[in-house]
Design a protein around this motif. Structure first.
Motif, short mmCIF file in Angstrom:
data_model
loop_
_atom_site.label_atom_id
_atom_site.label_comp_id
_atom_site.label_asym_id
_atom_site.label_seq_id
_atom_site.Cartn_x
_atom_site.Cartn_y
_atom_site.Cartn_z
N PRO A 236 -18.04 -84.78 60.57
CA PRO A 236 -18.19 -85.92 61.22
C PRO A 236 -19.77 -85.68 61.52
N GLU A 237 -20.22 -85.19 61.08
CA GLU A 237 -21.98 -85.68 61.86
C GLU A 237 -23.01 -85.12 60.42
N THR A 238 -24.11 -85.79 60.32
CA THR A 238 -24.85 -85.25 59.43
C THR A 238 -24.63 -83.82 58.34
N PRO A 239 -24.26 -84.03 57.72
CA PRO A 239 -24.57 -82.97 56.30
C PRO A 239 -26.70 -82.95 56.59
N GLY A 240 -26.17 -81.14 56.35
CA GLY A 240 -27.52 -80.52 56.03
C GLY A 240 -28.04 -81.09 54.81
N TRP A 241 -27.29 -81.39 53.90
CA TRP A 241 -28.34 -81.71 52.43
C TRP A 241 -28.50 -83.53 52.61
N VAL A 242 -28.25 -84.19 53.65
CA VAL A 242 -28.37 -85.53 53.18
C VAL A 242 -30.33 -86.21 53.34
N ARG A 243 -30.32 -85.63 54.29
CA ARG A 243 -32.02 -86.14 54.49
C ARG A 243 -32.82 -85.94 53.28
N PRO A 244 -32.26 -84.44 52.66
CA PRO A 244 -33.46 -84.45 51.49
C PRO A 244 -33.13 -84.65 50.28
N ALA A 245 -31.82 -85.22 50.22
CA ALA A 245 -31.13 -86.40 48.81
C ALA A 245 -32.04 -87.35 48.95
N GLN A 246 -31.69 -88.20 49.96
CA GLN A 246 -32.03 -89.15 49.76
C GLN A 246 -34.28 -89.07 50.05
#
Length: 405
Positions: free
Chosen positions: A241-251
């Motif tokens: 439902p919210e930003t997964p923890g891995w998203v920002r580093p993956a971006q």
């Protein structure tokens, strides 16, 4: 004349959007007030800003700039900021054209057709620029993209210090500009260290005081937003439902890897497009102003990375990413469209054959005459209306961007 037309196009869009604009300007205004507080106030400003306000995801340069408009009444400050940000869009178009003119110097490029290419791509770029600059008032995105365009201009000039400095200022305005760092690799190898030191030094100067002043500033990096049904993340299996923890580093990681591949493949002009693609395909939100970074990427690719008269990638991005918001009612379908655009455009710029700047024959380092291109005969340098080209210096048309190839 192409700049006159683009200016009129910008003014038209500004007049249409400005009465209902400034959707997010209050974030910049609040951050601008807090960052200038220093030790005064309630202790949540100054170097404590990010520790107490993790929702303010903009960089310190953006807040320092936004604070300059705070002495004006709120409506006046917002109007002046929107006007300035709109003007920066025109400056970016000039920078893109000058970068292309310098990049193609000595290759027989027809500068009249280059101006036409900037005009056609600019007509697609301006509506999305007004979206981020006026409708949303996101000064952080505006400054990050503006400094990135300056970095591209410095790359074509081979200036390592300015390339590093402008990329640092882009990251100091908005952290997502980290994906554009592979532009440093477009410089000759012997200038990488100098550019990297300038970049790292200015990033440290801007950000370290906040993290050293209050360790809780790291909380800003963990700030989560809702995962929208129309995001491409949903198609990638992320149903959180919210930003997964891995998203920002993956971006960041995906943007850096794709940008590095682009430079290695000799397509350094695609770095910004690929970095923007990495953001929109992995971001949980789908705000329309995100598309402005993609349009800057397509603009640079269309005028520097290719030789076609019609910059169709700019218009394709506008119609597919922005047009689908109004034409496609289903959230899931819009997410699939975003994913498809990223996949197709990334594969194209990395793999599709493109015409080189000139012929590749002869000995390395030998000055060769302008190559014949698909753009027709070159204009006379001193002819009326010729693109203002930089001073002529010895170049090797086939040798690269000035990147190590």
């Amino acid at each position: 004349m192409h700049l006159v037309l683009l200016t009129a196009w910008t003014v038209l869009w500004f007049m249409i959007v400005e009465p209902h604009g400034g959707f997010s300007w209050h974030y910049l205004r609040a951050g601008g007030e807090l960052i200038y507080q220093g030790g005064s106030g309630d202790g949540t400003g100054g170097l404590n800003l990010y520790a107490h306000h993790p929702e303010l995801q903009m960089g310190p340069i953006s807040f320092l700039t936004a604070g300059l408009f705070n002495p004006f009444p709120e409506a006046t400050g917002q109007f002046l900021a929107a006007a300035l940000m709109s003007a920066l869009g025109l400056v970016i178009l000039v920078l893109a054209g000058r970068s292309a003119a310098h990049h193609f110097l000595g290759t027989g490029t027809n500068h009249q057709r280059l101006r036409q290419r900037v005009l056609i791509a600019g007509l697609a770029f301006i509506p999305m620029w007004i979206e981020v600059a006026v409708r949303f008032g996101h000064l952080d995105d505006v400054l990050a993209l503006f400094f990135t365009a300056l970095a591209v201009r410095a790359v074509t000039s081979g200036n390592a210090a300015l390339t590093g400095a402008f990329l640092a200022l882009a990251m100091d305005s908005k952290p997502t500009a980290l994906a554009f760092v592979p532009l440093l690799l477009a410089l000759p190898r012997d200038r990488w260290l100098k550019a990297g030191l300038w970049c790292a030094g200015l990033v440290a100067v801007a950000w370290l005081p906040f993290f050293l002043g209050d360790a809780q500033s790291f909380a800003a990096a963990k700030f989560a937003i809702p995962n929208q049904p129309a995001s491409a993340l949903r198609w990638l299996g992320a149903d959180d439902p919210e930003t997964p923890g891995w998203v920002r580093p993956a971006q960041f990681g995906l943007g850096l890897v794709l940008g590095g591949l682009a430079v290695w493949r000799g397509r350094w002009a695609a770095v910004v497009l690929l970095g923007a693609n990495a953001r929109i395909v992995l971001d949980p939100s789908v705000y329309t102003y995100y598309t402005a970074s993609v349009l800057l990427g397509t603009l640079l690719w269309d005028v520097i990375g290719q030789r076609r008269l019609v910059p169709w990638w700019s218009w394709l991005a506008l119609l597919v990413l922005y047009g689908s918001v109004f034409a496609v009612p289903d959230d899931s379908a819009r997410g699939l469209i975003r994913l498809a655009f990223v996949a197709v455009s990334t594969a194209y710029v990395l793999l599709w054959p493109v015409r080189e700047r000139g012929d590749r024959g002869g000995r390395r380092g030998q000055r060769r005459p302008p190559a014949r291109t698909d753009e027709g005969p070159a204009e006379e340098a001193a002819g009326p209306g010729a693109w203002p080209a930089p001073p002529t210096t010895p170049t090797t048309p086939w040798a690269g961007p000035p990147a190590a190839r």
